[in-house]
Design a protein around this motif. Structure first.
Motif, PDB file in Angstrom:
ATOM      1  N   VAL A  40      30.492  -0.688   2.372  1.00 13.66           N
ATOM      2  CA  VAL A  40      30.015  -2.081   2.377  1.00 13.66           C
ATOM      3  C   VAL A  40      28.492  -2.200   2.436  1.00 13.66           C
ATOM      4  N   SER A  41      28.006  -3.300   1.835  1.00 12.63           N
ATOM      5  CA  SER A  41      26.617  -3.747   1.992  1.00 12.63           C
ATOM      6  C   SER A  41      26.559  -4.658   3.211  1.00 12.63           C
ATOM      7  N   ALA A  42      25.359  -5.104   3.520  1.00  6.92           N
ATOM      8  CA  ALA A  42      25.183  -6.142   4.532  1.00  6.92           C
ATOM      9  C   ALA A  42      25.539  -7.497   3.923  1.00  6.92           C
ATOM     10  N   MET A  43      25.812  -8.481   4.765  1.00  8.76           N
ATOM     11  CA  MET A  43      26.031  -9.842   4.261  1.00  8.76           C
ATOM     12  C   MET A  43      24.809 -10.265   3.450  1.00  8.76           C
ATOM     13  N   LYS A  46      21.096 -10.903   4.660  1.00  6.80           N
ATOM     14  CA  LYS A  46      20.901 -10.301   5.989  1.00  6.80           C
ATOM     15  C   LYS A  46      19.753  -9.292   5.984  1.00  6.80           C
ATOM     16  N   THR A  47      19.747  -8.419   4.972  1.00  4.70           N
ATOM     17  CA  THR A  47      18.714  -7.376   4.952  1.00  4.70           C
ATOM     18  C   THR A  47      17.323  -8.009   4.834  1.00  4.70           C
ATOM     19  N   ASN A  48      17.211  -9.067   4.017  1.00  2.00           N
ATOM     20  CA  ASN A  48      15.924  -9.767   3.911  1.00  2.00           C
ATOM     21  C   ASN A  48      15.491 -10.321   5.263  1.00  2.00           C
ATOM     22  N   GLY A  73      22.443  -4.246   9.356  1.00  4.72           N
ATOM     23  CA  GLY A  73      23.225  -5.223   8.592  1.00  4.72           C
ATOM     24  C   GLY A  73      24.556  -4.644   8.144  1.00  4.72           C
ATOM     25  N   GLU A  74      24.537  -3.407   7.700  1.00  6.92           N
ATOM     26  CA  GLU A  74      25.752  -2.755   7.214  1.00  6.92           C
ATOM     27  C   GLU A  74      26.695  -2.406   8.371  1.00  6.92           C
ATOM     28  N   GLN A  75      26.104  -2.174   9.537  1.00  8.74           N
ATOM     29  CA  GLN A  75      26.945  -1.860  10.710  1.00  8.74           C
ATOM     30  C   GLN A  75      27.861  -3.042  11.029  1.00  8.74           C
ATOM     31  N   GLY A 135      27.154   1.265   3.791  1.00  9.53           N
ATOM     32  CA  GLY A 135      26.303   1.680   2.678  1.00  9.53           C
ATOM     33  C   GLY A 135      24.853   1.706   3.135  1.00  9.53           C
ATOM     34  N   PHE A 136      23.958   2.169   2.261  1.00  9.69           N
ATOM     35  CA  PHE A 136      22.509   1.970   2.442  1.00  9.69           C
ATOM     36  C   PHE A 136      21.865   2.876   3.496  1.00  9.69           C
ATOM     37  N   GLN A 137      22.674   3.606   4.277  1.00  7.77           N
ATOM     38  CA  GLN A 137      22.060   4.358   5.382  1.00  7.77           C
ATOM     39  C   GLN A 137      22.613   5.761   5.538  1.00  7.77           C
ATOM     40  N   GLY A 149      16.566   2.571   0.510  1.00  6.30           N
ATOM     41  CA  GLY A 149      15.817   1.681  -0.393  1.00  6.30           C
ATOM     42  C   GLY A 149      16.722   0.532  -0.795  1.00  6.30           C
ATOM     43  N   ARG A 150      16.085  -0.621  -1.121  1.00  5.97           N
ATOM     44  CA  ARG A 150      16.851  -1.834  -1.387  1.00  5.97           C
ATOM     45  C   ARG A 150      17.854  -1.629  -2.521  1.00  5.97           C
ATOM     46  N   GLY A 151      19.041  -2.172  -2.314  1.00  6.11           N
ATOM     47  CA  GLY A 151      20.096  -2.005  -3.313  1.00  6.11           C
ATOM     48  C   GLY A 151      20.816  -0.671  -3.189  1.00  6.11           C
ATOM     49  N   GLY A 152      20.497   0.081  -2.142  1.00  3.41           N
ATOM     50  CA  GLY A 152      20.965   1.462  -2.036  1.00  3.41           C
ATOM     51  C   GLY A 152      22.443   1.659  -1.754  1.00  3.41           C
ATOM     52  N   SER A 153      23.167   0.590  -1.436  1.00  2.53           N
ATOM     53  CA  SER A 153      24.573   0.819  -1.085  1.00  2.53           C
ATOM     54  C   SER A 153      25.421   1.210  -2.305  1.00  2.53           C
ATOM     55  N   ASP A 154      24.987   0.864  -3.517  1.00  2.00           N
ATOM     56  CA  ASP A 154      25.675   1.370  -4.714  1.00  2.00           C
ATOM     57  C   ASP A 154      25.616   2.897  -4.720  1.00  2.00           C
ATOM     58  N   THR A 155      24.431   3.408  -4.397  1.00  2.00           N
ATOM     59  CA  THR A 155      24.244   4.857  -4.383  1.00  2.00           C
ATOM     60  C   THR A 155      25.100   5.503  -3.285  1.00  2.00           C
TER      61      THR A 155
HETATM   62  N1  ASP Z   1      21.777  -4.332   2.156  1.00  2.00           N
HETATM   63  C1  ASP Z   1      20.852  -3.533   1.381  1.00  2.00           C
HETATM   64  C2  ASP Z   1      19.948  -4.422   0.566  1.00  2.00           C
HETATM   65  O1  ASP Z   1      20.072  -5.628   0.598  1.00  2.00           O
HETATM   66  C3  ASP Z   1      21.550  -2.533   0.528  1.00  2.00           C
HETATM   67  C4  ASP Z   1      22.427  -3.105  -0.550  1.00  2.00           C
HETATM   68  O2  ASP Z   1      22.910  -4.229  -0.436  1.00  2.00           O
HETATM   69  O3  ASP Z   1      22.688  -2.410  -1.508  1.00  2.00           O
HETATM   70  O4  ASP Z   1      19.084  -3.921  -0.096  1.00  2.00           O
END
Ligand code: ASP
Ligand code: MG
Length: 423
Positions: A40-43, A46-48, A73-75, A135-137, A149-155
């Motif tokens: 999962v990503s954060a809501m 949330k990360t912003n 956020g992901e927790q 994700g992301f961590q 890095g931002r968007g990292g939960s795909d990775t």
């Molecule tokens: N929550 C993180 C972000 O907003 C990671 C992700 O959503 O992929 O960048």
């Protein structure tokens, strides 16, 4: 039975109601007898918010504490997802990066995954449980929490899928797949059943922002089959592929070999706000290109299309290239400074902002003569003037006036037979 990693992005877990909707997709797969790990990503948002708090606390902060904060956020969503799944009768528990563990290097804020130990996840899935991973961590050798890095939960999702040798990594998001072009520009765009990794990489880097580029690179390297699909589809509806056949509703991003009905071109993309810069009468000697692009690289300016002319008598040449509009002034300054210092010799620099780059992408272009020629004809028929052309094995791009950008996209889309059959 298949093993599936299901990743839910920020809009898919934006609140508890949506987490419940996402969990129904998980339930469908579990009920079908599949083994599932969720990432999962954060809501969304949330990360912003977390990043904002860090900067408010101190603009000059310790990157390790930044990671400690923004990883939280992901927790939250991992825990909530595990609670919701358990409530639906699906045994589940959350795992933070360090609990898996997901080992990363120590580049805080932009860490790279080094290795994922699959033992724990394998064991949980074999026991009929659904592990939910943040994700992301991850965790660095130092024992500190890192983020990718931002968007990292795909990775994260792709890396987990590679580690547990999943048959598929389903990326649940707010769009229902990858389209031949942006449907807002061309309503005749259609959703692709399949797209090759390489094509997806080109489309992603050209601005089709469905997946983080690094996740596609990783999927390609480890041959992880990805599906881009929507969380907002009815989870209990029959599973139908974009072309209407039974299958996974969404676009499969996979190895080229898995695509039987190959088309020459898979997509048309548009990138706007491209500035063109030309150096006139550049002293032509070995090392000029290195000096020009070195001067820009020193300013961290990303250069895209590059064209160098042959010089008549071997003494001077013209070099033209593109940069984002936002980097135009900085680029011209850097080049003028390089001339003042004697690093480059040229007569003058000219250029303009506001160009549009239209590209066609397709692995089928590799062994088809004439693809480029047809394309130029398609544009000529509409009276569109081409300013620059670049080609690679599976992509050709033209720079044109922004005024014609959307017209060009639609013309090429039709020309290459990509229009929706019912359109
Ligand atoms: N929550 C993180 C972000 O907003 C990671 C992700 O959503 O992929 O960048
Ligand atoms: Mg994302």
């Amino acid at each position: 039975m298949a093993r599936i990693v299901m990743k839910f992005g920020g809009t898919s877990v934006a609140n508890v109601e949506r987490i419940r909707q996402a969990a129904r997709h998980v339930k469908r797969e579990v009920d079908a007898g599949n083994q599932v790990t969720v990432v999962v990503s954060a809501m969304s948002g949330k990360t912003n918010e977390l990043v904002g708090w860090v900067n408010e606390s101190s603009p000059l902060h310790d990157a390790r504490e930044y990671d400690a904060v923004v990883a939280s956020g992901e927790q939250i969503t991992a825990g909530l997802m595990a609670i919701v799944l358990s409530d639906m009768g699906i045994p589940s528990r959350s795992f933070q990066g360090w609990q898996v563990p997901i080992h990363t290097d120590d580049s805080h804020g932009a860490a790279r995954i080094v290795d994922i130990d699959p033992t724990e996840l394998d064991k949980r899935m074999a026991d009929g449980m659904v592990p939910v991973v943040t994700g992301f961590q991850g965790i660095a050798k130092s024992g500190r929490v890192t983020t990718l890095g931002r968007g990292g939960s795909d990775t994260s999702a792709v890396a987990v899928a590679a580690a547990v040798k999943a048959d598929r990594c389903d990326i649940y998001t707010d769009v229902d797949g990858v389209y031949t072009t942006d449907p807002r520009i061309d309503p005749k765009a259609h959703r692709l059943n399949k797209i090759a990794f390489e094509e997806m990489l080109e489309m992603a880097s050209l601005g089709a922002k469905v997946l983080m580029i690094r996740s596609v690179e990783m999927a390609m390297a480890h041959k992880v089959r990805l599906v881009v699909r929507s969380t907002f589809d009815d989870p209990e509806a029959p599973q139908v592929a974009p072309d209407g056949s039974p299958g996974v509703p969404g676009t499969l991003v996979c190895d080229e070999d898995e695509i039987m009905e190959k088309t020459i071109v898979s997509g048309v993309t548009l990138a706007r706000a491209e500035a063109k810069i030309t150096l006139r009468d550049v002293k032509d000697k070995p090392g000029v290109a290195a000096a020009v692009f070195g001067a820009l690289a020193d300013e961290s300016i990303v250069v895209d299309m590059i064209v160098q002319n042959i010089s008549d008598d071997g003494s001077v040449t013209d070099i033209t290239f593109t940069v984002p509009d936002s980097e135009y002034d900085k680029s011209v300054k850097a080049l003028e400074a390089a001339r003042a210092s004697g690093a480059i010799e040229y007569a003058r620099v000219t250029g303009s902002k506001g160009g549009a780059k239209v590209s066609v992408v397709g692995v089928g272009m590799r062994n088809h003569a004439g693809v480029a020629a047809w394309r130029f004809k398609a544009l000529a028929d509409k009276g569109i003037n081409i300013q620059l052309i670049t080609t690679s094995e599976i992509k050709t791009s033209v720079l044109i006036d922004d005024e014609y950008a959307e017209l060009a996209v639609r013309a090429l889309h039709t020309y290459y037979g990509l229009d929706r059959r019912d359109a």
